[in-house]
Design an enzyme around this catalytic site. Sequence first.
Site, short mmCIF file in Angstrom:
data_model
loop_
_atom_site.label_atom_id
_atom_site.label_comp_id
_atom_site.label_asym_id
_atom_site.label_seq_id
_atom_site.Cartn_x
_atom_site.Cartn_y
_atom_site.Cartn_z
N HIS A 16 34.04 42.20 45.65
CA HIS A 16 33.65 42.78 44.27
C HIS A 16 34.13 44.28 44.59
O HIS A 16 34.78 45.01 43.69
CB HIS A 16 32.43 42.87 43.85
CG HIS A 16 31.86 41.75 43.63
ND1 HIS A 16 30.90 40.86 44.50
CD2 HIS A 16 32.01 40.86 42.43
CE1 HIS A 16 30.54 39.75 43.98
NE2 HIS A 16 31.19 39.60 42.78
N ASP A 54 39.44 33.82 40.87
CA ASP A 54 38.95 32.94 39.69
C ASP A 54 40.20 32.97 38.98
O ASP A 54 40.24 33.74 37.99
CB ASP A 54 37.96 33.71 38.97
CG ASP A 54 36.58 33.72 39.88
OD1 ASP A 54 35.68 32.60 39.74
OD2 ASP A 54 36.27 34.41 40.48
P1 AMP Z 1 31.45 36.98 40.00
O1 AMP Z 1 30.52 38.06 40.48
O2 AMP Z 1 31.40 35.80 40.95
O3 AMP Z 1 31.49 36.65 38.42
O4 AMP Z 1 32.92 38.03 40.46
C1 AMP Z 1 33.34 39.16 39.64
C2 AMP Z 1 34.64 39.44 39.97
O5 AMP Z 1 34.94 39.41 41.09
C3 AMP Z 1 35.63 38.30 39.31
O6 AMP Z 1 36.65 38.95 38.53
C4 AMP Z 1 36.11 37.55 40.60
O7 AMP Z 1 37.06 36.93 40.36
C5 AMP Z 1 35.91 38.65 41.36
N1 AMP Z 1 35.78 38.07 42.96
C6 AMP Z 1 34.92 37.28 43.31
N2 AMP Z 1 34.91 37.21 44.55
C7 AMP Z 1 36.18 37.55 44.96
C8 AMP Z 1 36.87 37.65 46.18
N3 AMP Z 1 36.62 37.05 47.26
N4 AMP Z 1 38.13 38.41 46.21
C9 AMP Z 1 38.57 38.94 44.90
N5 AMP Z 1 37.90 39.14 43.89
C10 AMP Z 1 36.59 38.47 43.92
#
Ligand code: AMP
Length: 290
Positions: free
Chosen positions: A43, A156
């Site tokens: 994030h 994602d």
């Molecule tokens: P989430 O909190 O899981 O909904 O993710 C929020 C954002 O962070 C989304 O755009 C995800 O694709 C991105 N994200 C989550 N994990 C990663 C990672 N390991 N590397 C890059 N972006 C990530």
Amino acid sequence: MLNPTEPLVIKSVAELSRWSDEARSLGRRVALVPTMGALHEGHLSLVRVGYRHANRVIVSIFVNPTQFGPAEDFARYPRDLSKDVELLRKVGTEVVFAPTVEEMYPAGDSTWVDVERLTGNLCGRSRPGHFRGVTTVVARLFNAARPHVAVFGEKDYQQLAVVRRMARDLAFGIEVIGGSIVREPDGLAMSSRNAFLSPRARAQATALHAALHEARSLVRGGMRDAAALCAAARQRIEKEPLAEIDYVELVDAETLEPQREVRAPAVLALAVRFEGTRLIDNTLLSGETV
Ligand code: AMP
């Protein structure tokens, strides 16, 4: 410029819009990074990408109920706002938008945003209604935060493609930018859900990255048959006793249509469950590899 001061925590849509309108009227470029909290380095890397394209960054933290299925992990999804705000302070976020469910979904609401076709396979197939929840909340976040750019992780991949299509189709006038996947030292893609893995499952979960890595080598070595490529990736994952494969698919990087032959740009995407925790990962096969 990074701002080392405490981020402003905003809970109301109206206040967020006022803040953003003021920043825009002062000539600032505003970036939005939507998240569900339980923040990690993945994030934070998106916040840094935000600052490359804007000079004010809003991070939203909202565990969006409409993107979880009835049997999914909404209730137990990790939540720790004060820890998240502290992490964001260190990378220099101006605003943390942390609304309640009632604020995002006002009583009596009856509007959904649904992107067709792109949501029909991969995670869309195994999580019916998931992307409708994502695009609905992201559309509302876009209207509330009024950013110039929005940053989403390539982890994602389907979500990024779907949101990009929505922004284009609905003429939001927001540039959707992808941030690279951030991994643990052993290759596991960072995810808030990794915290659910038992030590045994955590050790076996490196198979996702290993399978993608091996697949890239096979493509570099000349393999072009998508079914053979996916079978090789499956075989690698199936070596792990706890792994239950949801899908392994090769799709076109833009349309997400399944490919029979590997043609760049393509994405090899997979989803695997370990003791009930569903993990996803992918790799982009671009001109250099193919
Ligand atoms: P989430 O909190 O899981 O909904 O993710 C929020 C954002 O962070 C989304 O755009 C995800 O694709 C991105 N994200 C989550 N994990 C990663 C990672 N390991 N590397 C890059 N972006 C990530």
